[in-house]
Scaffold this active site. Structure first.
Site, short mmCIF file in Angstrom:
data_model
loop_
_atom_site.label_atom_id
_atom_site.label_comp_id
_atom_site.label_asym_id
_atom_site.label_seq_id
_atom_site.Cartn_x
_atom_site.Cartn_y
_atom_site.Cartn_z
N HIS A 37 0.83 -1.21 0.00
CA HIS A 37 0.00 0.00 0.00
C HIS A 37 0.86 1.26 0.00
O HIS A 37 0.75 2.12 -0.89
CB HIS A 37 -0.91 -0.03 1.23
N GLU A 38 1.73 1.37 1.00
CA GLU A 38 2.57 2.58 1.10
C GLU A 38 3.58 2.65 -0.05
O GLU A 38 3.94 3.74 -0.50
CB GLU A 38 3.29 2.61 2.45
N HIS A 93 1.93 4.39 -2.90
CA HIS A 93 1.98 5.85 -2.71
C HIS A 93 3.36 6.39 -3.12
O HIS A 93 3.46 7.40 -3.82
CB HIS A 93 1.75 6.19 -1.23
N GLU A 145 -4.64 7.53 -3.47
CA GLU A 145 -5.11 6.29 -2.85
C GLU A 145 -5.38 5.22 -3.89
O GLU A 145 -5.24 4.03 -3.63
CB GLU A 145 -6.36 6.57 -2.02
#
Length: 505
Positions: free
Chosen positions: A271-272, A275, A301
């Protein structure tokens, strides 16, 4: 170089200085969440206050507005520098937009908000640790009062929440979000009921003893294969995982390790990492201008959820990585790929948003959106939050938190004063599904390639379609550019229904 180009470059130089200061502030925040000693909280709050004031002062100075006024009529938005490229003219539109928002907030207000938010974060940490909501409540009351004032200063047409939402997702109204979320709930509700009636997936083997060092080692391998550049980033630990970027050459992420939950850290890192890849992929030559910045938090996101769920929770991804995972964690040796795939996609109502499955995740976000809206509109008082939270958890997911630490105190966002932020999490799922339809059409063999361990082509597609443009396009423009099909919640719910129908029969 023409005079208009020189004027544009001068504006870019001024804006770049403000971005450098913002980058320094981001580094202070990164340190605040990772290595800062607890006893340093007081001076860090003052540092945040001073930095916020300096940035605001620079972006609203006479020199700044003078430089911008040579290129665009600030009052009407009419472009004066018509000889610039279409991308540069888009940058002027965004500079003007930002300037109008920045000048709407007095410097003293910006400084005070930053100071209170810094103090509130520390109070939230203690409150979460000790399950002491009432200790955090006074700070939250201040931030909500200031957020209402911020909405008044920024201005809005229909709902004060519009002004706060606009900070994170430009051009999107509360009414639009409410409609999207209503459609989403109508689709997710029946799907969740069908899943809960089906035979539940066994995921017990994902819980046990999984050494800290091995978890980090595997996480770093995933990041490396995604294309994360460790010469321009790093992976650290924090209580609330996040991504922090001060420049495309300095984009850092954090995770948290659960020694008894194998997938928690891996989902966080995917997830990160998503980003951070976005931030690393922004054009360096445009750093300091809107063309070197991400579009919105919803688009941001979409990038993190893309890697975490659409790629990371696909069977194709684990066709390649599961054998490697087995080598690191011997307890998985006898587990088959189909069984593992089902386990990592288990659907079950749970308390913690960041650990929620794909089907129930959006319900966590909708809950927060509805509470935020009531708080900002004065329909809900701070001290009523725990009861209201638990009531909605029961309504949406059929469960009630045992305490406030796993309920209304679980997220950091309110302590940061980030009201209007939460809807972007679900927008990310919806945007990502819309983008993925176009990606799958252009790469119909994507599953075969991912199953062979290829990931570079995915990052390359995202670079070409999203990263390279910075803020040249607004969210809705980019959605239409990549996939002309009208945007709605349908792409996402169609994906969920198809995937979980197969998993749960």
């Amino acid at each position: 170089m023409s005079k208009q180009q020189k004027d544009y470059e001068h504006m870019h130089q001024l804006s770049r200085k403000a971005s450098i200061l913002s980058g320094i502030s981001h580094l202070l925040d990164w340190d605040h969440e990772t290595y800062m000693p607890a006893g340093s909280a007081g001076i860090r709050a003052k540092q945040f206050e001073v930095m916020a004031g300096l940035i605001h002062e620079m972006k609203t100075s006479k020199n700044y507005v003078k430089a911008l006024s040579k290129l665009i009529d600030i009052k009407t938005g009419k472009i004066i520098a018509t000889n610039l490229s279409s991308a540069q003219q888009a940058a002027l539109r965004e500079w003007r937009y930002d300037y109008l928002k920045d000048t709407a907030l007095p410097k003293k207000f910006v400084e005070e908000f930053a100071c209170i938010a810094s103090q509130a974060v520390m109070a939230w940490r203690d409150a979460k640790k000790n399950d002491a909501f009432l200790c955090f409540a006074p700070f939250l009351e201040k931030l909500i009062a200031m957020s209402r004032k911020k909405a008044d200063l920024l201005g809005y047409k229909d709902d004060p929440y519009d002004a706060l939402l606009d900070q994170f997702e430009k051009g999107t109204s509360t009414k639009e979000i409410a409609s999207l979320f209503s459609d989403l709930r109508r689709s997710i509700g029946p799907l969740l009921k069908k899943i809960t009636k089906a035979k539940q997936v066994d995921d017990r083997f994902l819980f046990g003893k999984f050494p800290h060092e091995k978890q980090l080692k595997f996480a770093k391998k995933l990041l490396n294969d995604m294309g994360y550049d460790f010469s321009k980033g790093r992976l650290d630990l924090s209580s609330h995982p996040f991504s922090s970027s001060s420049h495309p050459t300095d984009s850092r992420i954090t995770t948290r390790i659960h020694p008894t939950s194998l997938m928690s850290n891996l989902w966080v890192v995917l997830h990160e990492g998503g980003h951070s890849l976005y931030e690393m992929g922004l054009p360096v030559e445009h750093y300091g201008s809107p063309l070197g910045e991400s579009i919105s938090l919803g688009i941001h996101e979409s990038q993190s959820r893309w890697w975490e769920t659409r790629i990371g929770q696909s069977q194709a991804f684990w066709s390649y990585y599961f054998p490697l995972l087995k080598k690191e964690f011997k307890s998985l040796e006898r587990i088959s790929l189909p069984k593992f795939y089902q386990a990592i996609n288990k659907v079950e109502p749970s308390f913690i948003r960041v650990e929620a499955d794909e089907v129930t995740y959006s319900l966590h976000v909708i809950l927060r959106f509805e509470l935020e809206r009531e708080l900002i509109n004065g329909k809900l008082k701070v001290r009523e939050i725990p009861e209201a939270w638990n009531s909605k958890m029961q309504e949406f997911l059929g469960i009630t938190p045992k305490n406030n630490s796993e309920g209304c105190l679980q997220d950091i966002h309110w302590s940061m004063g980030a009201f209007g932020y939460f809807p972007t999490y679900t927008l990310g799922n919806l945007y990502g599904a819309h983008f993925f339809e176009a990606f799958a059409k252009q790469h119909p063999d994507w599953e075969k390639r991912v199953a062979a361990g290829e990931l570079a082509f995915i990052k390359q597609w995202l670079q070409q379609q999203i990263y390279q443009y910075g803020r040249r396009y607004r969210s809705k423009e980019l959605l239409k550019k990549i996939n002309p099909t009208p945007f709605s919640a349908q792409s996402f719910t169609k994906y969920l229904t198809h995937k979980y129908k197969e998993i749960y029969g």
